[in-house]
Scaffold this motif. Structure first.
Motif, PDB file in Angstrom:
ATOM      1  N   GLU A  51      -8.057 -79.471   6.985  1.00 34.32           N
ATOM      2  CA  GLU A  51      -9.436 -79.722   6.549  1.00 34.32           C
ATOM      3  C   GLU A  51     -10.105 -78.430   6.107  1.00 34.32           C
ATOM      4  O   GLU A  51     -10.865 -78.417   5.138  1.00 34.32           O
ATOM      5  N   SER A  52      -9.812 -77.339   6.803  1.00 32.98           N
ATOM      6  CA  SER A  52     -10.355 -76.038   6.395  1.00 32.98           C
ATOM      7  C   SER A  52      -9.901 -75.677   4.985  1.00 32.98           C
ATOM      8  O   SER A  52     -10.689 -75.187   4.179  1.00 32.98           O
ATOM      9  N   LEU A  53      -8.635 -75.920   4.699  1.00 30.02           N
ATOM     10  CA  LEU A  53      -8.112 -75.588   3.367  1.00 30.02           C
ATOM     11  C   LEU A  53      -8.748 -76.463   2.288  1.00 30.02           C
ATOM     12  O   LEU A  53      -9.037 -75.986   1.184  1.00 30.02           O
ATOM     13  N   GLN A  54      -8.983 -77.729   2.611  1.00 35.55           N
ATOM     14  CA  GLN A  54      -9.664 -78.604   1.653  1.00 35.55           C
ATOM     15  C   GLN A  54     -11.103 -78.141   1.429  1.00 35.55           C
ATOM     16  O   GLN A  54     -11.611 -78.177   0.301  1.00 35.55           O
ATOM     17  N   LEU A  55     -11.745 -77.691   2.490  1.00 39.84           N
ATOM     18  CA  LEU A  55     -13.103 -77.168   2.378  1.00 39.84           C
ATOM     19  C   LEU A  55     -13.122 -75.902   1.531  1.00 39.84           C
ATOM     20  O   LEU A  55     -13.914 -75.775   0.595  1.00 39.84           O
ATOM     21  N   VAL A  56     -12.242 -74.970   1.844  1.00 42.31           N
ATOM     22  CA  VAL A  56     -12.191 -73.696   1.127  1.00 42.31           C
ATOM     23  C   VAL A  56     -11.950 -73.925  -0.361  1.00 42.31           C
ATOM     24  O   VAL A  56     -12.497 -73.209  -1.205  1.00 42.31           O
ATOM     25  N   ALA A  57     -11.163 -74.931  -0.704  1.00 40.77           N
ATOM     26  CA  ALA A  57     -10.867 -75.211  -2.113  1.00 40.77           C
ATOM     27  C   ALA A  57     -12.135 -75.519  -2.911  1.00 40.77           C
ATOM     28  O   ALA A  57     -12.185 -75.266  -4.114  1.00 40.77           O
ATOM     29  N   GLN A  58     -13.176 -76.014  -2.242  1.00 46.52           N
ATOM     30  CA  GLN A  58     -14.402 -76.372  -2.945  1.00 46.52           C
ATOM     31  C   GLN A  58     -15.445 -75.255  -2.967  1.00 46.52           C
ATOM     32  O   GLN A  58     -16.416 -75.335  -3.705  1.00 46.52           O
ATOM     33  N   LEU A  59     -15.248 -74.245  -2.159  1.00 43.02           N
ATOM     34  CA  LEU A  59     -16.247 -73.180  -2.056  1.00 43.02           C
ATOM     35  C   LEU A  59     -16.102 -72.177  -3.192  1.00 43.02           C
ATOM     36  O   LEU A  59     -14.991 -71.909  -3.656  1.00 43.02           O
TER      37      LEU A  59
END
Length: 149
Positions: A51-59
């Motif tokens: 989930e962190s990686l999915q979040l980081v992808a949008q930042l």
């Protein structure tokens, strides 16, 4: 793709200025930056790596840097079930300035909710919902309230 570090710096400074204003810290952007960093680091400790990686992808790049700074991926996550525990975790990432930066739990909770509200600019509603779904029952409101109100 060429890296434009000046553009990243400009975007970061613009965001930090807006963030500080929303947090009523207009005259103290350094404090706002410490708070932002501590909250993001607290979040990454309680959601899954995926989930962190999915979040980081949008930042945007400047927020990616804040999120991953000092990150050591743990296979076992902290058992944070209540807002007070999350606030303590966030304070631990702020270090010695946490007493000054976060003050009371009410102020800390306001900062957390405001942070998630402002991150809506970059994070899709679906991703916010995915993050919210990973949170313990008593922490879901920190994103739900910010997302829909």
């Amino acid at each position: 793709m060429a890296l434009n570090f000046n553009q990243y710096a400009t975007e970061a400074n613009t965001f930090l200025k807006e963030y500080a204003e929303e947090m009523n810290l207009k005259d103290n952007p350094d404090k706002a930056g410490r708070i932002l960093s501590a909250i993001l680091h607290g979040l990454r400790e309680i959601i899954s790596v995926e989930e962190s990686l999915q979040l980081v992808a949008q930042l945007p790049m400047f927020l990616k840097a804040v999120y991953v700074n000092g990150w050591t991926i743990k296979t076992k996550k902290d058992k944070i079930k209540h807002m007070e525990q999350f606030i303590d975790l966030v304070r631990s990432f702020d270090g010695v300035t946490s007493i000054y930066d976060f003050g009371s739990n009410e102020i800390a909770e306001h900062y957390i909710q405001t942070t998630f509200f402002l991150l809506r600019k970059y994070i899709s509603p679906g991703e916010m919902q995915d993050i919210r779904n990973e949170l313990p029952k008593n922490l879901k409101n920190m994103i739900f309230d910010s997302l829909f109100f």
